[in-house]
Design an enzyme around this catalytic site. Structure first.
Site, PDB file in Angstrom:
ATOM      1  N   HIS A  29      19.980  88.473  93.991  1.00  0.00           N
ATOM      2  CA  HIS A  29      20.280  87.324  94.842  1.00  0.00           C
ATOM      3  C   HIS A  29      21.761  87.350  95.185  1.00  0.00           C
ATOM      4  O   HIS A  29      22.612  87.125  94.331  1.00  0.00           O
ATOM      5  CB  HIS A  29      19.921  86.021  94.131  1.00  0.00           C
ATOM      6  CG  HIS A  29      18.460  85.911  93.807  1.00  0.00           C
ATOM      7  ND1 HIS A  29      17.904  86.553  92.729  1.00  0.00           N
ATOM      8  CD2 HIS A  29      17.445  85.259  94.427  1.00  0.00           C
ATOM      9  CE1 HIS A  29      16.601  86.290  92.691  1.00  0.00           C
ATOM     10  NE2 HIS A  29      16.303  85.503  93.713  1.00  0.00           N
ATOM     11  N   ASP A 156      20.230  73.554  94.462  1.00  0.00           N
ATOM     12  CA  ASP A 156      19.182  72.619  94.858  1.00  0.00           C
ATOM     13  C   ASP A 156      17.938  72.782  93.995  1.00  0.00           C
ATOM     14  O   ASP A 156      17.268  71.797  93.664  1.00  0.00           O
ATOM     15  CB  ASP A 156      18.824  72.835  96.335  1.00  0.00           C
ATOM     16  CG  ASP A 156      19.933  72.381  97.271  1.00  0.00           C
ATOM     17  OD1 ASP A 156      20.242  71.179  97.270  1.00  0.00           O
ATOM     18  OD2 ASP A 156      20.488  73.228  97.989  1.00  0.00           O
ATOM     19  N   ASN A 186      24.091  73.911  99.529  1.00  0.00           N
ATOM     20  CA  ASN A 186      24.009  74.808 100.698  1.00  0.00           C
ATOM     21  C   ASN A 186      22.774  74.561 101.560  1.00  0.00           C
ATOM     22  O   ASN A 186      22.571  75.239 102.566  1.00  0.00           O
ATOM     23  CB  ASN A 186      24.065  76.273 100.257  1.00  0.00           C
ATOM     24  CG  ASN A 186      22.934  76.650  99.316  1.00  0.00           C
ATOM     25  OD1 ASN A 186      21.800  76.209  99.480  1.00  0.00           O
ATOM     26  ND2 ASN A 186      23.235  77.478  98.321  1.00  0.00           N
ATOM     27  N   HIS A 259      19.418  83.749 100.698  1.00  0.00           N
ATOM     28  CA  HIS A 259      19.203  83.423  99.284  1.00  0.00           C
ATOM     29  C   HIS A 259      18.984  84.680  98.450  1.00  0.00           C
ATOM     30  O   HIS A 259      19.407  84.752  97.298  1.00  0.00           O
ATOM     31  CB  HIS A 259      17.987  82.498  99.139  1.00  0.00           C
ATOM     32  CG  HIS A 259      17.599  82.214  97.720  1.00  0.00           C
ATOM     33  ND1 HIS A 259      18.094  81.150  97.013  1.00  0.00           N
ATOM     34  CD2 HIS A 259      16.767  82.877  96.869  1.00  0.00           C
ATOM     35  CE1 HIS A 259      17.589  81.165  95.796  1.00  0.00           C
ATOM     36  NE2 HIS A 259      16.773  82.197  95.686  1.00  0.00           N
ATOM     37  N   ARG A 354       3.981  64.580  58.018  1.00  0.00           N
ATOM     38  CA  ARG A 354       5.108  64.000  58.758  1.00  0.00           C
ATOM     39  C   ARG A 354       5.973  63.170  57.803  1.00  0.00           C
ATOM     40  O   ARG A 354       7.199  63.129  57.932  1.00  0.00           O
ATOM     41  CB  ARG A 354       4.616  63.162  59.934  1.00  0.00           C
ATOM     42  CG  ARG A 354       3.752  61.979  59.560  1.00  0.00           C
ATOM     43  CD  ARG A 354       3.461  61.074  60.746  1.00  0.00           C
ATOM     44  NE  ARG A 354       2.525  60.012  60.377  1.00  0.00           N
ATOM     45  CZ  ARG A 354       2.372  58.902  61.077  1.00  0.00           C
ATOM     46  NH1 ARG A 354       3.085  58.699  62.173  1.00  0.00           N
ATOM     47  NH2 ARG A 354       1.505  57.988  60.700  1.00  0.00           N
ATOM     48  N   SER A 381       7.018  57.490  64.567  1.00  0.00           N
ATOM     49  CA  SER A 381       5.821  58.319  64.384  1.00  0.00           C
ATOM     50  C   SER A 381       6.168  59.716  63.877  1.00  0.00           C
ATOM     51  O   SER A 381       5.393  60.319  63.135  1.00  0.00           O
ATOM     52  CB  SER A 381       5.057  58.442  65.710  1.00  0.00           C
ATOM     53  OG  SER A 381       4.578  57.189  66.130  1.00  0.00           O
ATOM     54  N   GLU A 408      10.624  64.786  76.728  1.00  0.00           N
ATOM     55  CA  GLU A 408      10.381  65.936  75.848  1.00  0.00           C
ATOM     56  C   GLU A 408      11.045  67.203  76.373  1.00  0.00           C
ATOM     57  O   GLU A 408      11.640  67.969  75.603  1.00  0.00           O
ATOM     58  CB  GLU A 408       8.878  66.175  75.682  1.00  0.00           C
ATOM     59  CG  GLU A 408       8.126  65.071  74.950  1.00  0.00           C
ATOM     60  CD  GLU A 408       7.645  63.965  75.868  1.00  0.00           C
ATOM     61  OE1 GLU A 408       6.955  63.052  75.368  1.00  0.00           O
ATOM     62  OE2 GLU A 408       7.949  64.008  77.079  1.00  0.00           O
ATOM     63  N   PHE A 434       2.516  67.285  73.107  1.00  0.00           N
ATOM     64  CA  PHE A 434       3.518  67.256  74.163  1.00  0.00           C
ATOM     65  C   PHE A 434       4.446  68.464  74.119  1.00  0.00           C
ATOM     66  O   PHE A 434       5.458  68.507  74.826  1.00  0.00           O
ATOM     67  CB  PHE A 434       4.295  65.947  74.110  1.00  0.00           C
ATOM     68  CG  PHE A 434       3.398  64.744  74.220  1.00  0.00           C
ATOM     69  CD1 PHE A 434       2.229  64.804  74.982  1.00  0.00           C
ATOM     70  CD2 PHE A 434       3.680  63.571  73.554  1.00  0.00           C
ATOM     71  CE1 PHE A 434       1.372  63.718  75.076  1.00  0.00           C
ATOM     72  CE2 PHE A 434       2.832  62.480  73.645  1.00  0.00           C
ATOM     73  CZ  PHE A 434       1.674  62.548  74.401  1.00  0.00           C
ATOM     74  N   HIS A 458       1.268  64.755  64.463  1.00  0.00           N
ATOM     75  CA  HIS A 458      -0.040  64.468  65.053  1.00  0.00           C
ATOM     76  C   HIS A 458      -0.650  65.784  65.550  1.00  0.00           C
ATOM     77  O   HIS A 458      -0.923  65.974  66.714  1.00  0.00           O
ATOM     78  CB  HIS A 458       0.085  63.454  66.190  1.00  0.00           C
ATOM     79  CG  HIS A 458       0.592  62.115  65.740  1.00  0.00           C
ATOM     80  ND1 HIS A 458       1.806  61.955  65.109  1.00  0.00           N
ATOM     81  CD2 HIS A 458       0.037  60.871  65.835  1.00  0.00           C
ATOM     82  CE1 HIS A 458       1.994  60.670  64.828  1.00  0.00           C
ATOM     83  NE2 HIS A 458       0.933  59.994  65.243  1.00  0.00           N
ATOM     84  N   ASP A 466      -6.417  57.928  69.116  1.00  0.00           N
ATOM     85  CA  ASP A 466      -5.750  58.156  70.405  1.00  0.00           C
ATOM     86  C   ASP A 466      -6.533  59.122  71.290  1.00  0.00           C
ATOM     87  O   ASP A 466      -6.301  59.176  72.505  1.00  0.00           O
ATOM     88  CB  ASP A 466      -4.324  58.698  70.194  1.00  0.00           C
ATOM     89  CG  ASP A 466      -3.317  57.567  70.030  1.00  0.00           C
ATOM     90  OD1 ASP A 466      -3.651  56.425  70.386  1.00  0.00           O
ATOM     91  OD2 ASP A 466      -2.205  57.834  69.543  1.00  0.00           O
ATOM     92  N   HIS A 470      -4.292  63.215  73.291  1.00  0.00           N
ATOM     93  CA  HIS A 470      -3.211  63.372  72.322  1.00  0.00           C
ATOM     94  C   HIS A 470      -3.553  64.372  71.213  1.00  0.00           C
ATOM     95  O   HIS A 470      -2.692  64.672  70.377  1.00  0.00           O
ATOM     96  CB  HIS A 470      -2.871  62.021  71.683  1.00  0.00           C
ATOM     97  CG  HIS A 470      -2.088  61.108  72.577  1.00  0.00           C
ATOM     98  ND1 HIS A 470      -2.471  60.824  73.865  1.00  0.00           N
ATOM     99  CD2 HIS A 470      -0.930  60.431  72.362  1.00  0.00           C
ATOM    100  CE1 HIS A 470      -1.589  59.990  74.409  1.00  0.00           C
ATOM    101  NE2 HIS A 470      -0.640  59.741  73.514  1.00  0.00           N
ATOM    102  N   ARG A 517      -0.695  63.545  60.911  1.00  0.00           N
ATOM    103  CA  ARG A 517      -0.598  62.082  60.911  1.00  0.00           C
ATOM    104  C   ARG A 517      -1.275  61.515  59.670  1.00  0.00           C
ATOM    105  O   ARG A 517      -0.811  60.543  59.075  1.00  0.00           O
ATOM    106  CB  ARG A 517      -1.258  61.505  62.161  1.00  0.00           C
ATOM    107  CG  ARG A 517      -1.298  59.969  62.184  1.00  0.00           C
ATOM    108  CD  ARG A 517      -2.014  59.467  63.432  1.00  0.00           C
ATOM    109  NE  ARG A 517      -1.957  58.018  63.545  1.00  0.00           N
ATOM    110  CZ  ARG A 517      -2.900  57.183  63.139  1.00  0.00           C
ATOM    111  NH1 ARG A 517      -4.002  57.675  62.577  1.00  0.00           N
ATOM    112  NH2 ARG A 517      -2.773  55.875  63.293  1.00  0.00           N
TER     113      ARG A 517
END
Length: 665
Positions: A29, A156, A186, A259, A354, A381, A408, A434, A458, A466, A470, A517
């Site tokens: 580039h 950008d 640009n 570019h 946990r 949690s 996250e 997640f 979890h 849940d 989840h 959990r």
């Protein structure tokens, strides 16, 4: 702008090296280095605190090329300013196998590359993490020892990626005044004008997030200089919108073609003529190269003065500073964790892992002041906050816990910056499901070998009500498939202690702690000083009598395996239970050890409340046979119900395991 000025020729050296490198590789580039060369020249020559002869100087400014596709800009700067490893030969070998000049800048390949960039927005996220690290260390050691800035070039594309808003908002909220972002404004992307896809007012966006914002002509050195001075004097993070022309001076200027790789011989020749550059490819006139090398040495005295101040530190503070900057754990970490293991082996609590993790952090955090924790909103949690930490904020830089908010991806990207900056050990929590949101940054953690620690709770259908949105099912397989990532799924508190010890002592790779959990019974009932999890897998319960079956399990399913063993042993079926807290470490053991743990002949059953994907390595490989192998786990997504009901519904029970073994015998 007049092109006979000294500034023009110095910036042109960057532009021509970029053109020549991309042309030689026939790939890359060119446009962004050509467009941002003026900004880079002003920044490096007048503001950036660095010493090219000591590229790892701890109090250097950090420069991050978030628009990593423009890597030739950075390589040109490193070569021109005299970084020893960035030779002209390396520049000529741009994008070639074995060269340190990779297609996108890669951390650890070349000195002066502060973080791996390329996936857009990640460099910006890492820069925010670096700025947090600087603030934290300055609060701890004082501004005479830590007082540097973080600068990043973003395009950008960086600002369109969603992760950018997460980290921009975080930086503004934390008032990271030593962070400056130069927006290469640009108006061009690969597809064409930015306006075909986006109409965001970026200036207002940054202002709304609490930033100091300016606009300037990105080709006017005086305007650039003035904007940088103003940014340095403002207590907020700064964004400078630099209006630039992509592929400046070429026939591809201000077009999507500009570019990418400009390799047409006539285009390059014409651009040389426009620049007034009469030199052969890769030939930099001696007076220009000498000037740039002087730029690379201007920080030499500042670095020497800093070294004297470090020498003058008191013995204890100096020892701590040196240790944390070398990413070494304190000598008493091992004994502290052994004592906790002994206590847990005696008390044998039934707790969620946990909670076990929180118990470990309660003894780690007081003896490791470099620990910088956090969570993406789920603190209560994830159990990631201990009482001694205090909250890192705009008002309290001595706090060691970051409220990342529901971000996250931004959290993981910032953790990369924290990890590669040095001096801090970052850990951050979220629900394991997640990992999907954090995945882009987690992959870069592994690629860089950045020792970030991801506390992911979890971890299975065991989270219960849940429901499937989840409940992670494929996530263990996805994480285990990532090279250079350690994935720990501990079965109880003792294994959690061992996992934390291994994560903290691994300085060349990130770690994931997959934590439950639901409460889990103690599995390690007899204290052993040795870290058994360091072998990745080990015999937890041996068969009584002739061994006919081997049950392999991780995390919450280890207790199911132990109960199934009791059922089978009562029927005279000798059964071994193997706990496998970390597949990656088990794979790294020699074959003799793996053979002792998984000998040939016996029936094998894997047990995990997740997808089978990946398990065949242990079920069918390593002397296993398909006719004698089975798996008890998930075949689809979960459901909403209490955990106990879900395990029964999906057939992940001790009774189901025992029946599977008997069917295979």
């Amino acid at each position: 702008m007049a092109r006979n000025t000294d500034h023009w020729s110095r910036a042109a050296a960057i532009r021509m090296l970029a053109m020549d490198g991309v042309a030689a590789a026939n790939s890359g580039h060119t446009g962004m280095p050509m467009g941002m060369a003026d900004v880079a020249t002003v920044l490096f020559s007048k503001h950036l605190k660095f010493d090219a002869s000591h590229p790892d100087w701890a109090d250097r400014d950090r420069f991050v090329l978030s628009a990593g596709h423009g890597s030739m800009l950075l390589y040109a700067l490193l070569y021109l300013t005299g970084y020893e490893d960035m030779t002209l030969e390396q520049v000529r070998d741009f994008r070639q196998l074995g060269a340190i000049t990779a297609g996108h800048p890669e951390y650890g390949h070349a000195k002066g590359v502060e973080t791996t960039t390329g996936p857009l927005g990640q460099g910006l996220g890492s820069a925010v993490g670096m700025a947090i690290a600087e603030e934290s260390l300055r609060a701890r050691f004082g501004s005479k020892i830590v007082d540097h800035r973080t600068w990043t070039f973003a395009g950008d594309g960086c600002l369109m990626e969603g992760v950018s808003q997460e980290v921009i908002a975080l930086a503004g909220h934390l008032r990271l005044g030593h962070l400056t972002v130069f927006w290469d404004n640009n108006d061009i992307t690969i597809d064409g004008k930015v306006s075909i896809a986006d109409s965001t007012d970026q200036v207002k966006r940054f202002e709304a997030s609490g930033w100091h914002v300016q606009s300037c002509d990105g080709h006017d050195p005086d305007a650039i200089d003035a904007a940088i001075e103003a940014a340095k004097s403002d207590p907020r993070p700064s964004m400078i919108a630099c209006k630039t022309h992509i592929a400046l001076g070429s026939s591809a200027q201000d077009t999507a073609k500009g570019h990418g790789a400009l390799t047409d011989a006539k285009l390059i020749s014409d651009t040389r003529e426009v620049y007034g550059w009469e030199h052969a490819p890769f030939d930099i006139p001696s007076q220009i190269k000498c000037w740039w090398e002087e730029v690379g040495q201007r920080g030499n005295q500042a670095r020497r003065d800093w070294e004297e101040r470090v020498e003058a530190l008191g013995t204890g503070k100096r020892k701590l500073f040196d240790r944390v900057m070398r990413s070494e754990t304190p000598g008493k970490l091992a004994s502290t964790l052994r004592a906790l293991k002994k206590q847990i082996s005696e008390s044998q609590p039934k707790v969620a892992t946990r909670k076990s993790s929180e118990m470990v952090l309660e003894v780690i955090n007081p003896i490791m002041p470099e620990m910088l924790g956090g969570s993406a909103d789920l603190t209560g949690s994830n159990n990631t906050l201990t009482p001694d930490l205090g909250v890192f904020s705009a008002e309290n830089r001595k706090g060691r816990y970051i409220h990342y908010g529901i971000r996250e991806h931004g959290m993981a990207a910032a953790m990369n910056g924290l990890a590669v900056h040095g001096g801090v050990r970052p850990y951050g929590g979220t629900f394991m499901c997640f990992a999907d949101y954090a995945r882009g940054a987690m992959r870069l953690s592994a690629l860089m070998g950045a020792p970030a620690i991801y506390v992911m709770t979890h971890d299975s259908i065991g989270l219960g009500e849940d429901g499937p949105t989840h409940q992670p099912v494929e996530h263990l397989a996805m994480l285990r498939a990532t090279p250079n990532l350690q994935v720990f799924r501990p079965a109880d508190t003792v294994e959690t202690i061992e996992a934390w010890e291994l994560a903290l002592t691994a300085t060349d790779r990130p770690s994931v702690l997959a934590l439950s959990r639901q409460g889990l019974p103690a599995m390690r009932l007899e204290h052993k000083s040795k870290n058994l999890s360091a072998q990745g897998a080990y015999v937890l319960r041996e068969a009584d009598g002739k061994r006919q079956a081997v049950l392999m399990a991780t995390g919450s399913e280890v207790s199911i395996a132990v109960t199934a063993r009791d059922i089978l042993q009562a029927e005279g079926i000798g059964t071994r239970v193997v706990s496998m807290p970390c597949w990656e470490l088990f794979e790294a053991q020699d074959e003799a050890y793996r053979r002792r743990v998984l000998p040939a002949g016996a029936v094998r059953v894997g047990i995990e409340a997740a997808s089978r994907f990946g398990w065949d390595r242990w079920l069918l490989g390593e002397r296993g046979r398909e006719a004698k192998a089975g798996f008890v786990g998930m075949e689809g997504f979960g459901a909403s119900a209490p955990a106990e009901e879900l395990y029964a519904h999906f057939g992940i029970t001790a009774e189901a395991v025992a029946e599977k073994v008997k069917a295979l015998l």
